[in-house]
Write a protein that holds these residues in place. Sequence first.
Motif, PDB file in Angstrom:
ATOM      1  N   GLY A   1       2.757   1.346  -4.256  1.00 19.14           N
ATOM      2  CA  GLY A   1       2.756   1.565  -5.690  1.00 19.14           C
ATOM      3  C   GLY A   1       3.222   0.375  -6.495  1.00 19.14           C
ATOM      4  N   SER A   2       3.427  -0.757  -5.853  1.00 21.73           N
ATOM      5  CA  SER A   2       3.907  -1.943  -6.582  1.00 21.73           C
ATOM      6  C   SER A   2       2.798  -2.663  -7.327  1.00 21.73           C
ATOM      7  N   GLY A   3       1.523  -2.357  -7.013  1.00 19.34           N
ATOM      8  CA  GLY A   3       0.410  -2.958  -7.746  1.00 19.34           C
ATOM      9  C   GLY A   3      -0.466  -3.872  -6.924  1.00 19.34           C
ATOM     10  N   LYS A   4      -0.290  -3.905  -5.603  1.00 27.36           N
ATOM     11  CA  LYS A   4      -1.071  -4.817  -4.766  1.00 27.36           C
ATOM     12  C   LYS A   4      -2.566  -4.485  -4.827  1.00 27.36           C
ATOM     13  N   SER A   5      -2.900  -3.240  -4.521  1.00 26.65           N
ATOM     14  CA  SER A   5      -4.320  -2.850  -4.522  1.00 26.65           C
ATOM     15  C   SER A   5      -4.920  -2.932  -5.919  1.00 26.65           C
ATOM     16  N   THR A   6      -4.110  -2.651  -6.934  1.00 31.12           N
ATOM     17  CA  THR A   6      -4.611  -2.753  -8.311  1.00 31.12           C
ATOM     18  C   THR A   6      -4.989  -4.193  -8.636  1.00 31.12           C
TER      19      THR A   6
ATOM     20  N   VAL B   1     -12.958  -6.085   2.766  1.00 30.55           N
ATOM     21  CA  VAL B   1     -12.734  -5.181   3.893  1.00 30.55           C
ATOM     22  C   VAL B   1     -11.705  -4.158   3.439  1.00 30.55           C
ATOM     23  N   LEU B   2     -12.129  -2.908   3.339  1.00 31.39           N
ATOM     24  CA  LEU B   2     -11.279  -1.870   2.782  1.00 31.39           C
ATOM     25  C   LEU B   2     -10.304  -1.327   3.815  1.00 31.39           C
ATOM     26  N   GLN B   3      -9.257  -0.699   3.315  1.00 32.53           N
ATOM     27  CA  GLN B   3      -8.262  -0.086   4.184  1.00 32.53           C
ATOM     28  C   GLN B   3      -8.872   1.053   4.994  1.00 32.53           C
ATOM     29  N   GLU B   4      -9.748   1.835   4.370  1.00 31.98           N
ATOM     30  CA  GLU B   4     -10.443   2.914   5.059  1.00 31.98           C
ATOM     31  C   GLU B   4     -11.912   2.511   5.200  1.00 31.98           C
TER      32      GLU B   4
END
Length: 775
Positions: A551-556, A594-597
């Motif tokens: 929730g820190s904003g990495k993926s965002t 390359v996505l996490q899922e």
Amino acid sequence: MNSESSPHVHAAPAYSDYLGPAVPDAWRPRLDAALAPDEKVLASLALDLDTRLQFRSGLVALTSKRLLGWDHETQDWRSWEFRDGMVLRHRDQAGVASLDLIDATAKLDGWRFTLALDPAAHNLADRFKAQLECVLAGRQPAPPEPLTCPTCDAPLPPGTDECPTCAREIHTPPSTWTLLRLWRFARPYKGQLLAGFILTLLSTGATLVPPYLTMPLMDEVLIPFQNGVPIDSHKVMMLLGGLFAAALVAWSLGWAKTYILALASERIGADLRITTYEHLQGLSLEYFGGKRTGDLMSRIGAETDRITLFLSLQLLDFATDVLMITMTAAILISINPWLALVTLVPLPFIAWLIHAVRDRLRYGFEQVDRVWSEVTSVLADTIPGIRVVKAFAQEKREVNRFKDANMHNLQVNDRVNRIWSVFSPTVTLATEVGLLIVWGFGIWLVADKSITVGVLTAFLTYISRFYTRLDSMSRIVSFTQKAAAGAKRIFDILDHVSSVPEPAKPQHLPAVTGAIECRKVGFRHGNRTILRGVDLSIQPGEMIGLVGHSGSGKSTLVNLICRFYDVTDGSIRIEGIDVRAVPVSEYRRNIGLVLQEPFLFFGTIAENIAYGKPDATRDEIISAARAAHAHDFIMRLPHGYDSLVGERGQALSGGERQRISIARALLIDPRILILDEATSAVDTETEMEIQAALENLIRGRTTIAIAHRLSTLRKADRLVVLDRGQIVEIGNHDALMEKQGAYFRLYEAQTRKLDDVAIGADKPIVPPHREHANA
């Protein structure tokens, strides 16, 4: 109340002074009793968990003088007045968020809550920081900036994330006029439609010829024969020939009009599906985040089929009915105006009835569509996730969920059918009564010798057709309202404007080297600020690791760099050009993701690897698979690269799916490579193989990697540590470990050392059942 608490006073504050979320009614009396007369509440957080992670209500309130928190053990308030060194730290730990109040020496208190309350917690923490600075500096705090819509900058209503100005889909009952918007799809086929209309006009006219020929048959052949006059065979043959010719012409014209209009309507429906799907593909991820797969499938499939059916059959029948009624009325008036006037007696009542039920039917059919999408959504959720359903033995639960959705669908349909079951027979009754009136008036006219029996017979034949078409036209109300409801749901998609629009004046990229620059990047979703003031310059060929708590904003940040979303503040530039000025497809061709899922499409392994480059040769596909360490396991499959992977790749293991997705990204040879937890689904041995391959592949390519296992990022050129949407540290692994800051604490937590070195021992929260187990 403990020694830190302020004395009780009973003067209640003015709740119009609240700047944060409203205090729940249940907590207002207790909070009122704790506030001084000149003390105002600035923000509050209604808790739903206690410190043992059990569901229990609580409250944390920020005032102009201090922070208040309800203590469940003492059943009283704890309070802390502002002092230097205090910090209200917000964290997200495994899906449960926390607020910890700390100072320079120790942790003062802490609260836990679910992520549903995260926006209010962010607001409380931000207001606490601003108020603390103002109190210590001895100045009045500036009023908080109102939350605004990220699209139009209009103020958002209190307590909502949705801007009423920019709400894309307004749930209002559909209008029949919505069907006129289909003309944009019908315009290319206006020639066929005009030909179909002319053929409809001619075929309707041909069907009106036989009743007219019955008059001479009755008055000049049959009635004279009853009076002793011989039958004129030649006249009979002529009249019967005319009847047969009219029937043959009507059949030919009817076949031609039906075929031509069916072809045109099917093409209109096909264009409508393609346009809707194409527009859907152009929308941003923000739109799909609020929609269910089954609902979108229902709109593109069932709704377009319903519209096509309406255009090809029901609208044609309606046009035929209108022409038949108009022509029949003209013929009736020409035969006998008074008898024709009597025929029209039921018309005002039928028109009123249609008007009375039209809106109720239209709204009911839209409800039917929405409820049916709930049924399809259950199927769309359950069938792809059948492995999870069976793993947790939830078959009965899913069956019950489907039963509930199906029962809701049944109830809504029953309400619509109750309306329709009254409407349709009532119209039929009105037409039957009208026919009886015509019979009675016609017999009186024959007795008065105003008309002949042949005229009455022809008149009754026309009347029968007139009322049949009138009854049929009343039934078209149902089909029209169904089509209008479907058209509205289609245009709800087509009217939605993407939050990631194509540039009005596009700029084209020069040769991409991979230079990326983030300038004061901020991103806000509704009233939640996810990123703020992010400044980051990435050099060509540099490997950047993004680390931080969940929730820190990495993926965002990665989503913004990929332009799945657009920044709400600042800008992201590639090769010095704002990404918002570059055509979306042109920009994304330079990015490998390359996505996490990992998601694989139904098809062969070769097709999935070549998804981003459909014209890739087999040698290129194999080279990408070798680089991703996927070639060996692919060759062990029965058909090698031509083996089917099944829907969503269910025929493969998680590690195998991940390596195919890595090969898919590598095949397009992007200048920018983004790895979002790329090795999260593989075992340690496979991870080492992929890391060895990636070390060679990232050379000369800008790489941005996200990983929770920090050991996988030790060789990154720089690590960017994010916390609460801000960059708190930048450096390589060794430098950040020496600094012993946020990265050091994350790394130590993963190596099973103290979780909170900076603020002293912080006993972890242990659920009650684990406490008993440990005991």
